[in-house]
Each structure stands twice: as structure tokens, then as C-alpha cells.
Design an enzyme around this catalytic site. Structure first.
Site, PDB file in Angstrom:
ATOM      1  N   SER A 120     -59.378  23.324 -15.164  1.00 29.52           N
ATOM      2  CA  SER A 120     -58.034  23.354 -15.396  1.00 29.52           C
ATOM      3  C   SER A 120     -57.567  23.358 -16.689  1.00 29.52           C
ATOM      4  CB  SER A 120     -57.594  22.205 -14.533  1.00 29.52           C
ATOM      5  OG  SER A 120     -56.278  21.872 -14.683  1.00 29.52           O
ATOM      6  N   LYS A 129     -61.692  16.541 -14.285  1.00 32.04           N
ATOM      7  CA  LYS A 129     -62.225  17.954 -14.724  1.00 32.04           C
ATOM      8  C   LYS A 129     -62.795  18.050 -16.021  1.00 32.04           C
ATOM      9  CE  LYS A 129     -61.162  20.163 -11.135  1.00 32.04           C
ATOM     10  NZ  LYS A 129     -61.889  21.099 -10.363  1.00 32.04           N
ATOM     11  N   TYR A 146     -56.817  13.016 -12.781  1.00 32.16           N
ATOM     12  CA  TYR A 146     -57.593  14.489 -12.332  1.00 32.16           C
ATOM     13  C   TYR A 146     -57.843  15.527 -13.463  1.00 32.16           C
ATOM     14  CZ  TYR A 146     -56.841  19.327 -11.315  1.00 32.16           C
ATOM     15  OH  TYR A 146     -57.185  20.664 -11.212  1.00 32.16           O
TER      16      TYR A 146
END
Ligand code: UD1
Length: 350
Positions: free
Chosen positions: A129, A157, A153
Site C-alpha cells: 500500500s 504492510k 495498518y
């Protein structure tokens, strides 16, 4: 080494995973799909089958952290390569539940890697991402921009990227393509497949689409005081069909040099929240009502890709513009006002 023909897709029922399944089935791949349906539904895979006109080789409902079950899948099927989409993806939920996010995203990836290792499967396309860049803008971001994740989050990643890089450094038989998505939106042009978040959408496009179809009153525009041309935040929206075409090309390039390569997947063009409202209003034929709200915590002013590296390497260039993204997203929402729940209801009524 020949190009992969059987691909195991984790998270194959999710938004990007399901579109990837269509793209791969259309190009003759055999698929083994695993999903725990924690944020998706089997209906999406029924739609995949309808569009592709054929069934994925095998479907398994399982959580990839369940290594015993995952291993049984690899025992049963010869897997040439893995496409790993399965992950939690809400920034705000990750702030509330960091342990769950690390557990699902990092724990899921470690479990997958251990099972791959046991079965001598060494080729992986990883779904990363742009959020790993954090507040790095303005200006188009190259892959070499230092990672500075600003929420759990994004950090999960980035942790997976580091894990994969370490594996590739230690084990020369691995080839990993790590794809950093900017903002994937849009839907399959058939209107059968699209984005169907559970509960209140976190993301802009699904929220706007639900306003357009009458499920929500109005959009809240989070912040009009950013240092951007109209004061709203700028993102690089990319059509999910362009994104999955890049994944299909990635499979051809898993036979390139071993090691890990990172690519940005974006259009290279920034659109503001107001640009999206305008484009969606044109697509659905009514003005999307909105109100101004304070900035959303953790949001950054601008995130735009420099996607020239992947264009040079694979010849991949996105072709669909913001109007097409909005038209396709609207077609899905209009035909499925309640998402995939509509087809469940229709089936019950039949
Ligand atoms: C975030 C992540 C991205 C992740 C994606 C998936 C960052 C920087 N990006 O994208 O990596 O893949 O979530 O969940 O962490 N907005 C509104 N009103 C709304 C919703 C959004 O104004 O109701 C605005 C946001 O403030 C933002 C833009 O629209 O400026 C896009 O938001 P969103 O679709 O949630 O995506 P990101 O936060 O960019």
C-alpha cells in the site's frame, strides 16, 4: 523456469482479489482461492464465475493463519505462485485494534510464508500500500521514498515488506513482487462485481456511491484546509481493472531475476475530494450532497504515485480515467444498491 499457470489467491473474494480472479480466469490461469469471508462474501465468487464463464479450480473457506488447513490446500494442489491479498485494510480500525491488525496482516503473511516454504513454492505477488510512505508528499512518490507509516495498518504492510525482503536476502530461490497500491476504486464494467464494504464505508468512493443510491444522506468532506488547490486532500485513484491487469503481468515477471522488487501502482495524477464528487455527480446524473467536516485524524494532504518504474519494466500503463472509475463504480452500486446482499435476497426470493 516456466511462467506460473496455477495460482493460489488469498483473499480472492475481496474487492481487489475478486477482480484479480476474473482477470486471471480470463487469461487461462487455474486458481485456488482461499478466503475466510471476514470482510467479503461467497457471492462475490459466484459473480466471478458468472463473468468468467468458468469456475476457479477450487475454493476454500479458511483463515490463512490456520497453517494446518492452509498446508492441506497446498498438499492437495500443485501451486506455481501465490497472490496474497488477504488482509485487514481499515486505517481507523487499525488505530483502535493494533493487535488484531498486526496479527491478521503480519501473522497471516508469516503463516503463508511458512506453508509456502514447506511446499517449496517460492513465487509471490504481495499486495502492499502507498500508505507505507506516510506523509511524504507533495509531489509524485518514487519507490525509493523512505517508508514512514503513520498508522498500524500502514505499519503492518511495511512490516510484511521488510519480512519479504529479509526472506529474499536469505533465500535466493524466492521471487517476490511487492505492489504498492495507491487508491483502488471503480468496478468491473459488467456491474456484477464491485466494492461492497461491511457497515459504514471508511473509504471515499463507496461512501459517495451509497449517497448516490440513497442509502446515506450526505458525504462529509474531511478537511478543506489542506495546502492543495481546492483545500481538500489529493489522492491518486486507480481503476481496479487497471490494477488487476498489472497483477496478471506480474505473473509473467515472476520468472525474472530472483529477489524482491517493489513497484508503485497508481495513475500518477492527483484528484481532490471535490474532483471525485464532481466526477461521481456527472456519472450518476445528480449532485452528490456534502457538508464540510474537520480533517480525519491520520489523513495526509497528498499522495500521488510516480509509476514510471513499472511502466519501464513491464510496459504497464493504466488507461482508465476518473470519469470511467466513477461510471463503473456507479453502475455496480445502481445495479446492487445493497451490494452482494441483493443477490442473496434475489436467490431467496427465486
Ligand atoms: C487509506 C490508505 C490506503 C488504503 C486505503 C484502504 C493512507 C494514507 N491510505 O486510503 O493505503 O489502501 O485507506 O482502506 O493511509 N474522505 C472524505 N470523506 C469520507 C471518506 C474519505 O472526505 O467519507 C477523504 C479522505 O479524507 C481522503 C480521501 O477522501 O482525503 C480518500 O480517503 P479514503 O478513500 O478513505 O482513502 P485513503 O485514506 O487515502
Amino acid at each position: 523456469m516456466s511462467a506460473p499457470s496455477t495460482v493460489l489467491v488469498t483473499g480472492g473474494a475481496g474487492f481487489i482479489g475478486s477482480h484479480a480472479c476474473v482477470e486471471l480466469l480470463d487469461h487461462g490461469y487455474e486458481l485456488i482461492v482461499v478466503d475466510d469471508y471476514s470482510n467479503s462474501t461467497p457471492q462475490a465468487l459466484a459473480r466471478v464465475e458468472r463473468i468468467a464463464g468458468r469456475f476457479a479450480g477450487a475454493l476454500y473457506e479458511l483463515d490463512i493463519r490456520d497453517r494446518r488447513s492452509l498446508s492441506a490446500v497446498f498438499d492437495r494442489h500443485p501451486v506455481d505462485a501465490v497472490m496474497h491479498f488477504a488482509a485487514f485494510k481499515s486505517v481507523s480500525a487499525s488505530v483502535r485494534q493494533p493487535v488484531e491488525y498486526y496479527d491478521a496482516n503480519v501473522g497471516g503473511t508469516t503463516a503463508l510464508l511458512r506453508v509456502m516454504q514447506e511446499h517449496e513454492v517460492h513465487r509471490l505477488v504481495y499486495s502492499s500500500s502507498c500508505s507505507v510512505y506516510g506523509d511524504a508528499g507533495p509531489g509524485a512518490l518514487e519507490e525509493s521514498t523512505p517508508a514512514r507509516p503513520t498508522n498500524p495498518y500502514a505499519a503492518s504492510k511495511w512490516a510484511c515488506e521488510q519480512l519479504l525482503a529479509d526472506v529474499c536476502r536469505r533465500r535466493p530461490e524466492y521471487t517476490v513482487l511487492c505492489l504498492r497500491y495507491f487508491n483502488p476504486v471503480g468496478a468491473h464494467p459488467s456491474g456484477l462485481l464491485g466494492e461492497d464494504p461491511r457497515g459504514t464505508p471508511d473509504n471515499l468512493l463507496p461512501y459517495v456511491a451509497q449517497v448516490a443510491v440513497g442509502r446515506r444522506d450526505r458525504l462529509r468532506v474531511f478537511g478543506t484546509d489542506y495546502p492543495t488547490r481546492d483545500g481538500t486532500a489529493i489522492r491518486d485513484y486507480i481503476h481496479v481493472m487497471d490494477l488487476v491487469e498489472a497483477h496478471r503481468l506480474a505473473l509473467d515477471h515472476l520468472t525474472d531475476a530472483p529477489g524482491m522488487t517493489v513497484y508503485n501502482l497508481g495513475v500518477g495524477k492527483g484528484s481532490s475530494v471535490l474532483d471525485v464528487i464532481d466526477a461521481f455527480s456527472a456519472a450518476c446524473g445528480t449532485r452528490i450532497p456534502y457538508e464540510i467536516a474537520p480533517r480525519r485524524p491520520g489523513d495526509v494532504a497528498e499522495l500521488v504515485a510516480d509509476a514510471r518504474a513499472v511502466a519501464r519494466a513491464w510496459g504497464w500503463r493504466p488507461t482508465r480515467d476518473l470519469d470511467t472509475m466513477c461510471r463503473d463504480a456507479w453502475r455496480f452500486q445502481r445495479l446492487n444498491p445493497h451490494g452482494y446482499a441483493d443477490s442473496a435476497r434475489r436467490t431467496q426470493a427465486d
